[in-house]
Design an enzyme around this catalytic site. Sequence first.
Site, PDB file in Angstrom:
ATOM      1  N   ASP A 124      -0.034   4.364   1.210  1.00 54.38           N
ATOM      2  CA  ASP A 124      -0.170   5.324   2.303  1.00 54.38           C
ATOM      3  C   ASP A 124       0.577   4.897   3.553  1.00 54.38           C
ATOM      4  OD1 ASP A 124      -2.077   3.199   2.633  1.00 54.38           O
ATOM      5  OD2 ASP A 124      -3.139   4.410   4.120  1.00 54.38           O
ATOM      6  N   GLU A 132      -4.847   2.161   2.708  1.00 53.59           N
ATOM      7  CA  GLU A 132      -4.958   0.917   3.483  1.00 53.59           C
ATOM      8  C   GLU A 132      -5.036   1.202   4.971  1.00 53.59           C
ATOM      9  OE1 GLU A 132      -3.332  -2.540   5.839  1.00 53.59           O
ATOM     10  OE2 GLU A 132      -2.617  -0.474   5.682  1.00 53.59           O
ATOM     11  N   GLU A 133      -4.284   2.195   5.428  1.00 58.03           N
ATOM     12  CA  GLU A 133      -4.186   2.454   6.866  1.00 58.03           C
ATOM     13  C   GLU A 133      -5.511   2.902   7.485  1.00 58.03           C
ATOM     14  OE1 GLU A 133      -1.894   1.670   8.785  1.00 58.03           O
ATOM     15  OE2 GLU A 133      -0.054   1.494   7.610  1.00 58.03           O
ATOM     16  N   HIS A 177       0.817  -1.223   0.000  1.00 62.21           N
ATOM     17  CA  HIS A 177       0.000   0.000   0.000  1.00 62.21           C
ATOM     18  C   HIS A 177       0.847   1.267   0.000  1.00 62.21           C
ATOM     19  CE1 HIS A 177       0.341   0.718   4.446  1.00 62.21           C
ATOM     20  NE2 HIS A 177       0.267  -0.598   4.554  1.00 62.21           N
TER      21      HIS A 177
END
EC number: 3.4.11.4
Length: 410
Positions: free
Chosen positions: A81, A176-177, A79
């Site tokens: 981020d 994603e976070e 991902h």
Amino acid sequence: MKEELLKRFTKYVKVDTQSNEESTVCPTTPGQMELANILVTELKEIGMQEVTVDEFGYVMATLPSNSTKEVPVIGFLAHLDTATDLTGKNVQPQVHENYDGKDIILNKDLNVVLSPKQFPELAGYKGKTLITTDGTTLLGADDKAGITEIMVAMNHLINHPEIKHGKIRIAFTPDEEIGRGPERFDVEAFGAKYAYTMDGGPLGELEYESFNAASAKITFKGNSVHPGTAKNKMVNAVKMAMEFDARIPKDEAPEYTEGYEGFYHLISLNGDVEQARSYYIIRDFDHLKFVERKTHIASIAKELEEKYGEGSVELKLNDQYYNMREKIEPVKEIVDIVSAAMRNLDIEPKISPIRGGTDGAQLSYKGLPTPNIFGGGENFHGKFEYVALESMVKATEVIIEVARLFEEKE
């Protein structure tokens, strides 16, 4: 391989890609699209095919098969981020070669020290090359280590056609976070039968169980009155939020739980007398316990609203992802092949539940079984985050070996 990993990683972490929970667009921050465009250029430069990035920042690319066999299409994901817990702006990675096993002064002025006394696992990295923060930001090894490893593995396979493999798809996802990574991920367009996220921690981690996850946003509405005339009139919203938190079991918090134990986690509490907001995340591996936790949160909200009046407490409870074990166990061979790849590289697989989530948790429920492989980082989401370059080398080699084994077994 080491030099390429270091060069790419230190470049990627300098792009601020921190996601933003409050944003309603995708990607939630412009830095993620900036990194996506950098990666698109680099993927084309190394010779990847079908390189695309869509309006939402999802990068996809193909390494065509060089085998005459019918090999299942596999994918590798990471991902773009970084976490919201600490700033990812102006990341200045520090490289410590041949680590001596002692304290590492990250920032002399701020007295920020990465110490084996606080983080005993550091002792195992003696003699390794560690990449750390400067003590003022997170590093972003979660998940730019994963991005780097995928990039270098693809470049290696392109330059070593003697290593036979099937068709490989790679993807880099936004947000994603904050749990939104797979929301706009087109599984059909990706076209893989199985995939792996390179989003794990230390060397050897291999995970196919994740939390069931939900978020709870609670708004408390009080009544602000001058303190001098407040008796029987003032309702303090901040104290309402504190009262809410007091009804949550104190020993069921992240700092008191491990292994398969679930928790409630108060992420933030802010406000004033008139209005306050609390934000919790709820986690449990067991689905029934997960439901019980959500029910408990809802019941507290209801009780406080009954106490303070209709509309005084507003709860928004949202499921984020579910335990992917249910979707991966029927195709357990995709975990076994990674274990075999690791052992071929003299890495002992450490299979454990993820006390967190990955894009793979949601993707597995969208029809793409996606276990999680180590990326090498430690102490994610904070100023003490670091990664060993040697662990990144091993993660890159695992990607290559997994691709080779899929081709070999057909």
